[in-house]
Motif scaffolding. Structure first.
Motif, PDB file in Angstrom:
ATOM      1  N   GLU A  80      -6.442   1.543   6.155  1.00  0.00           N
ATOM      2  CA  GLU A  80      -6.903   1.924   4.823  1.00  0.00           C
ATOM      3  C   GLU A  80      -6.731   3.415   4.569  1.00  0.00           C
ATOM      4  OE1 GLU A  80      -7.903   0.311   2.265  1.00  0.00           O
ATOM      5  OE2 GLU A  80      -7.941  -1.717   3.086  1.00  0.00           O
ATOM      6  N   GLU A  81      -7.068   4.248   5.572  1.00  0.00           N
ATOM      7  CA  GLU A  81      -7.057   5.686   5.344  1.00  0.00           C
ATOM      8  C   GLU A  81      -5.664   6.211   5.097  1.00  0.00           C
ATOM      9  OE1 GLU A  81      -7.359   4.911   9.839  1.00  0.00           O
ATOM     10  OE2 GLU A  81      -8.239   4.165   7.963  1.00  0.00           O
ATOM     11  N   GLU A  82      -4.608   5.426   5.425  1.00  0.00           N
ATOM     12  CA  GLU A  82      -3.241   5.882   5.237  1.00  0.00           C
ATOM     13  C   GLU A  82      -2.784   5.800   3.798  1.00  0.00           C
ATOM     14  OE1 GLU A  82      -1.523   4.731   9.661  1.00  0.00           O
ATOM     15  OE2 GLU A  82      -1.218   3.380   7.969  1.00  0.00           O
ATOM     16  N   SER A  83      -3.599   5.166   2.910  1.00  0.00           N
ATOM     17  CA  SER A  83      -3.220   5.041   1.516  1.00  0.00           C
ATOM     18  C   SER A  83      -3.508   6.312   0.725  1.00  0.00           C
ATOM     19  CB  SER A  83      -3.962   3.866   0.875  1.00  0.00           C
ATOM     20  OG  SER A  83      -5.343   4.116   0.894  1.00  0.00           O
ATOM     21  N   VAL A  84      -4.200   7.293   1.353  1.00  0.00           N
ATOM     22  CA  VAL A  84      -4.553   8.539   0.672  1.00  0.00           C
ATOM     23  C   VAL A  84      -3.640   9.643   1.168  1.00  0.00           C
ATOM     24  CG1 VAL A  84      -6.364  10.201   0.223  1.00  0.00           C
ATOM     25  CG2 VAL A  84      -6.928   7.773   0.490  1.00  0.00           C
ATOM     26  N   CYS A  85      -3.008  10.297   0.256  1.00  0.00           N
ATOM     27  CA  CYS A  85      -2.081  11.359   0.674  1.00  0.00           C
ATOM     28  C   CYS A  85      -1.935  12.347  -0.466  1.00  0.00           C
ATOM     29  CB  CYS A  85      -0.725  10.780   1.043  1.00  0.00           C
ATOM     30  SG  CYS A  85       0.491  12.036   1.470  1.00  0.00           S
ATOM     31  N   ARG A  92       7.844  -4.897   1.579  1.00  0.00           N
ATOM     32  CA  ARG A  92       7.008  -6.105   1.570  1.00  0.00           C
ATOM     33  C   ARG A  92       5.658  -5.761   2.177  1.00  0.00           C
ATOM     34  NH1 ARG A  92      11.186 -10.243   4.571  1.00  0.00           N
ATOM     35  NH2 ARG A  92      12.921 -10.122   3.078  1.00  0.00           N
ATOM     36  N   TYR A  93       4.664  -6.557   1.767  1.00  0.00           N
ATOM     37  CA  TYR A  93       3.325  -6.402   2.361  1.00  0.00           C
ATOM     38  C   TYR A  93       2.737  -7.777   2.658  1.00  0.00           C
ATOM     39  CZ  TYR A  93      -1.557  -5.197   3.072  1.00  0.00           C
ATOM     40  OH  TYR A  93      -2.813  -5.061   3.612  1.00  0.00           O
ATOM     41  N   GLU A  94       2.428  -8.005   3.934  1.00  0.00           N
ATOM     42  CA  GLU A  94       1.756  -9.231   4.357  1.00  0.00           C
ATOM     43  C   GLU A  94       0.271  -8.925   4.511  1.00  0.00           C
ATOM     44  OE1 GLU A  94       2.937 -12.197   4.657  1.00  0.00           O
ATOM     45  OE2 GLU A  94       5.056 -11.711   4.308  1.00  0.00           O
ATOM     46  N   SER A  95      -0.546  -9.409   3.558  1.00  0.00           N
ATOM     47  CA  SER A  95      -1.970  -9.078   3.573  1.00  0.00           C
ATOM     48  C   SER A  95      -2.691  -9.708   4.763  1.00  0.00           C
ATOM     49  CB  SER A  95      -2.628  -9.554   2.272  1.00  0.00           C
ATOM     50  OG  SER A  95      -2.439 -10.949   2.091  1.00  0.00           O
ATOM     51  N   ALA A  96      -2.227 -10.871   5.205  1.00  0.00           N
ATOM     52  CA  ALA A  96      -2.910 -11.550   6.317  1.00  0.00           C
ATOM     53  C   ALA A  96      -2.822 -10.713   7.596  1.00  0.00           C
ATOM     54  CB  ALA A  96      -2.313 -12.932   6.539  1.00  0.00           C
ATOM     55  N   SER A  97      -1.635 -10.204   7.890  1.00  0.00           N
ATOM     56  CA  SER A  97      -1.450  -9.402   9.111  1.00  0.00           C
ATOM     57  C   SER A  97      -1.522  -7.905   8.836  1.00  0.00           C
ATOM     58  CB  SER A  97      -0.089  -9.725   9.739  1.00  0.00           C
ATOM     59  OG  SER A  97       0.964  -9.434   8.829  1.00  0.00           O
ATOM     60  N   ARG A  98      -1.704  -7.506   7.537  1.00  0.00           N
ATOM     61  CA  ARG A  98      -1.781  -6.105   7.139  1.00  0.00           C
ATOM     62  C   ARG A  98      -0.549  -5.348   7.641  1.00  0.00           C
ATOM     63  NH1 ARG A  98      -6.813  -4.717   5.326  1.00  0.00           N
ATOM     64  NH2 ARG A  98      -6.443  -2.512   5.735  1.00  0.00           N
ATOM     65  N   THR A  99       0.623  -5.941   7.352  1.00  0.00           N
ATOM     66  CA  THR A  99       1.882  -5.373   7.818  1.00  0.00           C
ATOM     67  C   THR A  99       2.731  -4.936   6.626  1.00  0.00           C
ATOM     68  OG1 THR A  99       1.871  -6.786   9.769  1.00  0.00           O
ATOM     69  CG2 THR A  99       3.965  -5.771   9.161  1.00  0.00           C
ATOM     70  N   VAL A 100       3.173  -3.670   6.641  1.00  0.00           N
ATOM     71  CA  VAL A 100       4.099  -3.140   5.640  1.00  0.00           C
ATOM     72  C   VAL A 100       5.501  -3.176   6.243  1.00  0.00           C
ATOM     73  CG1 VAL A 100       4.745  -1.132   4.287  1.00  0.00           C
ATOM     74  CG2 VAL A 100       2.333  -1.689   4.589  1.00  0.00           C
ATOM     75  N   SER A 101       6.441  -3.796   5.527  1.00  0.00           N
ATOM     76  CA  SER A 101       7.820  -3.915   6.009  1.00  0.00           C
ATOM     77  C   SER A 101       8.743  -3.138   5.079  1.00  0.00           C
ATOM     78  CB  SER A 101       8.259  -5.382   6.066  1.00  0.00           C
ATOM     79  OG  SER A 101       7.452  -6.114   6.955  1.00  0.00           O
ATOM     80  N   LEU A 102       9.615  -2.305   5.661  1.00  0.00           N
ATOM     81  CA  LEU A 102      10.656  -1.560   4.940  1.00  0.00           C
ATOM     82  C   LEU A 102      11.997  -2.080   5.445  1.00  0.00           C
ATOM     83  CD1 LEU A 102       9.101   2.007   5.352  1.00  0.00           C
ATOM     84  CD2 LEU A 102       8.626   0.326   3.563  1.00  0.00           C
ATOM     85  N   PRO A 118       0.831  -1.211   0.000  1.00  0.00           N
ATOM     86  CA  PRO A 118       0.000   0.000   0.000  1.00  0.00           C
ATOM     87  C   PRO A 118       0.863   1.258   0.000  1.00  0.00           C
ATOM     88  CG  PRO A 118      -0.716  -1.547   1.684  1.00  0.00           C
ATOM     89  CD  PRO A 118       0.595  -2.038   1.183  1.00  0.00           C
ATOM     90  N   ASP A 119       0.368   2.292  -0.632  1.00  0.00           N
ATOM     91  CA  ASP A 119       1.096   3.558  -0.708  1.00  0.00           C
ATOM     92  C   ASP A 119       0.748   4.413   0.512  1.00  0.00           C
ATOM     93  OD1 ASP A 119       2.869   5.275  -1.833  1.00  0.00           O
ATOM     94  OD2 ASP A 119       1.443   6.181  -3.230  1.00  0.00           O
ATOM     95  N   LEU A 120       1.184   3.951   1.683  1.00  0.00           N
ATOM     96  CA  LEU A 120       0.824   4.627   2.922  1.00  0.00           C
ATOM     97  C   LEU A 120       1.679   5.865   3.152  1.00  0.00           C
ATOM     98  CD1 LEU A 120       2.211   2.706   5.996  1.00  0.00           C
ATOM     99  CD2 LEU A 120       3.181   2.544   3.717  1.00  0.00           C
ATOM    100  N   LYS A 121       1.254   6.705   4.083  1.00  0.00           N
ATOM    101  CA  LYS A 121       1.977   7.916   4.415  1.00  0.00           C
ATOM    102  C   LYS A 121       3.026   7.632   5.489  1.00  0.00           C
ATOM    103  CE  LYS A 121      -1.822  10.077   5.433  1.00  0.00           C
ATOM    104  NZ  LYS A 121      -2.739  11.142   5.902  1.00  0.00           N
ATOM    105  N   ILE A 122       4.221   8.206   5.309  1.00  0.00           N
ATOM    106  CA  ILE A 122       5.291   8.099   6.303  1.00  0.00           C
ATOM    107  C   ILE A 122       5.946   9.471   6.443  1.00  0.00           C
ATOM    108  CG2 ILE A 122       5.721   5.662   5.792  1.00  0.00           C
ATOM    109  CD1 ILE A 122       8.156   6.521   4.171  1.00  0.00           C
ATOM    110  N   PRO A 123       6.658   9.729   7.540  1.00  0.00           N
ATOM    111  CA  PRO A 123       7.392  10.991   7.661  1.00  0.00           C
ATOM    112  C   PRO A 123       8.431  11.119   6.550  1.00  0.00           C
ATOM    113  CG  PRO A 123       7.208   9.914   9.789  1.00  0.00           C
ATOM    114  CD  PRO A 123       6.724   8.944   8.776  1.00  0.00           C
ATOM    115  N   ALA A 124       8.555  12.305   5.998  1.00  0.00           N
ATOM    116  CA  ALA A 124       9.533  12.531   4.933  1.00  0.00           C
ATOM    117  C   ALA A 124      10.943  12.256   5.436  1.00  0.00           C
ATOM    118  CB  ALA A 124       9.413  13.963   4.419  1.00  0.00           C
ATOM    119  N   LEU A 125      11.814  11.798   4.506  1.00  0.00           N
ATOM    120  CA  LEU A 125      13.216  11.472   4.813  1.00  0.00           C
ATOM    121  C   LEU A 125      13.311  10.395   5.885  1.00  0.00           C
ATOM    122  CD1 LEU A 125      14.827  15.029   4.740  1.00  0.00           C
ATOM    123  CD2 LEU A 125      14.965  13.254   2.985  1.00  0.00           C
TER     124      LEU A 125
END
Length: 496
Positions: A489-494, A409-419, A374-381
């Motif tokens: 879900e709401e974090e995908s909008v930015c 990576r994205y684990e859909s089962a646990s809804r976890t985004v890994s960087l 997902p294209d979630l929002k994160i702090p810049a830099l």
């Protein structure tokens, strides 16, 4: 005053106790009466209804026995004779079962008569079998004896069948009689219940009236006041009751409730003020952390370009300056803000390009981006300091085969985004790794150093408990920094 209140409370408790005992006692006595008499007559009725199918099964089995005997005389197959006797014995078992279940004297006598007739029938059938044996042994010259024995069996069998209709009618009459008795007892039970109910109702009326005026009224007031509290109308939630119309215990409860409402109102106002101040403080700290990182990267990048310009011609320096300008513009435009993960990775390419020009083939940068992430929002830099840290403390001293891997990576089962930022550099010893982790987790804005701790603190402030950042390292093999974010879900909008 306290002693008077206790006396009134005790009096109220006694009235409620008497009311409870009266209601429960009446219910228990009526249940005992109903269960006792209903179970007795219900069992009798069940016993009577079971007798009819058992009796019918007995007659059906008896007919099967007689039919098997006929087959034996016609086909002269001894298995038919054996089947005839076995079926007759089964019919006798049904009679025995019927006798055990009968509690009426007349029906019991009839069953005993049938059992005697069944015994006679069995003897006659055995005599038929003996006559058939002699018939076979004398080369079929004694068939008249077989016929005579069969007539005896037929007469007994007919006599038993003649008893079927009268006996069945007797069972039906008995069942009907039991059913009527059960109905009469039920009506009697209803009448007794009605009398007891009316008597207990009159006794309960005074208790109910007292409870309604002294307890139920104040309780309704409390419910209404609680609804006002839920709506946030604390001024409307205060209750005033007339002391003459309410139980003193309820009056005490109302006073405590009013005091609690005033305290809750005051605490909520305090919490709102604290939350407002805390929010302002957090926003200030977040911007401070974000701004802290910008001069750091500007200085390092300009210093590197200065060294590179000394060694290269002006054309490549122009490209590097353009890339650097984009980095500075991104840093200044989004200072203290958030960006999408895709934008963060896009800007990271500028930094990677500059580092590739600096290190050449010494360092290979590998990007493995999960398309389902997902294209979630994160702090810049967020990613750039981690890549710089991998170069400075990981692969910067390697002369060849250095590698930095940036992976999502994205684990859909646990809804976890890994960087994940991983290098194959020098790595760390367990003691050094523990030291770095401790510095990262306890980082504050007063620390002189920035980097891992700065990134972790900004992520922690933005994602709260949904962020997990860890470092794994083996001395001589490399280091991996992993960021795990619980996605919403709401974090995908930015909007940048």
């Amino acid at each position: 005053m306290e002693q008077h209140t206790k006396k009134v409370l005790n009096f109220t408790q006694k009235r409620l106790t008497c009311f409870f005992i009266l209601v429960v006692g009446t219910a228990v006595l009526m249940n005992i009466y109903t269960v006792f008499f209903s179970s007795i007559y219900y069992l009798r009725y069940q016993s009577a209804t079971r007798q009819i199918p058992v009796f019918r099964t007995y007659y059906e089995t008896l007919k099967q026995s007689f039919q098997a005997l006929d087959d034996y005389l016609v086909n002269e197959d001894h298995s038919d004779y054996t089947l005839s006797l076995q079926t007759l014995e089964e019919s006798e078992k049904f009679l025995s079962s019927l006798l055990d279940d009968v509690h009426d004297a007349q029906i019991s006598r009839e069953v005993l008569d049938l059992m005697d007739m069944s015994s006679i029938l069995k003897e006659k059938m055995i005599s038929v079998g003996a006559a058939m044996d002699r018939y076979h042994q004398t080369e079929k010259t004694a068939f008249s004896t077989v016929t005579q024995r069969y007539q005896d069996v037929l007469s007994v069998h007919t006599a038993i069948l003649d008893e079927y209709e009268p006996f069945l009618e007797m069972l039906l009459d008995h069942t009907e009689t039991v059913y009527q008795e059960m109905q009469q007892k039920s009506f009697l039970g209803i009448a007794v219940f009605a009398v007891v109910f009316l008597a207990s109702g009159m006794l309960m009326f005074s208790q109910i009236r007292y409870i309604h005026h002294s307890i139920a009224g104040p309780i309704n007031e409390l419910i209404h006041a609680a609804e006002q509290v839920w709506l946030g109308k604390f001024d409307c939630a205060l209750i005033s009751l007339k002391e003459q119309s309410a139980d003193e215990g309820m009056l005490l409860l109302v006073k405590v409730f009013n005091k609690m409402v005033r305290q809750v109102k005051q605490q909520i106002e305090t919490l709102k003020e604290n939350a407002r101040v805390q929010k302002q403080l957090q926003e200030s700290r977040f911007k401070e952390l974000q701004m802290q990182i910008n001069p750091h990267f500007m200085f390092n990048t300009l210093n590197m370009i200065s060294d590179f310009a000394y060694l290269e011609n002006a054309e490549k320096t122009v490209v590097l300056l353009n890339k650097t300008a984009k980095m500075f513009r991104f840093s200044l435009d989004f200072s203290g803000k958030t960006v999408t993960l895709s934008r963060e990775i896009e800007e990271l390419h500028n930094y990677i390009y500059i580092q590739q020009q600096r290190f050449g083939k010494r360092i290979h940068f590998l990007l493995n981006i999960d398309e389902n992430c997902p294209d979630l929002k994160i702090p810049a830099l967020t990613l750039q300091p981690l890549v710089e840290n991998a170069i400075t403390h990981g692969v910067g001293m390697l002369t060849s085969n250095a590698e930095i891997k940036i992976e999502t990576r994205y684990e859909s089962a646990s809804r976890t985004v890994s960087l994940i930022i991983q290098d194959n550099g020098e790595g760390m010893s367990p003691a050094a790794l523990n030291h770095v982790l401790n510095q990262m987790y306890t980082y504050t804005t007063q620390n002189a150093k920035i980097g891992l701790g700065n990134v972790y603190l900004r992520l922690k402030m933005f994602f709260k408990d949904r962020i997990r950042m860890n470092i794994e390292s083996t001395e001589g093999q490399g280091t991996a920094v992993t960021i795990e974010i619980q996605y919403k879900e709401e974090e995908s909008v930015c909007t940048d």
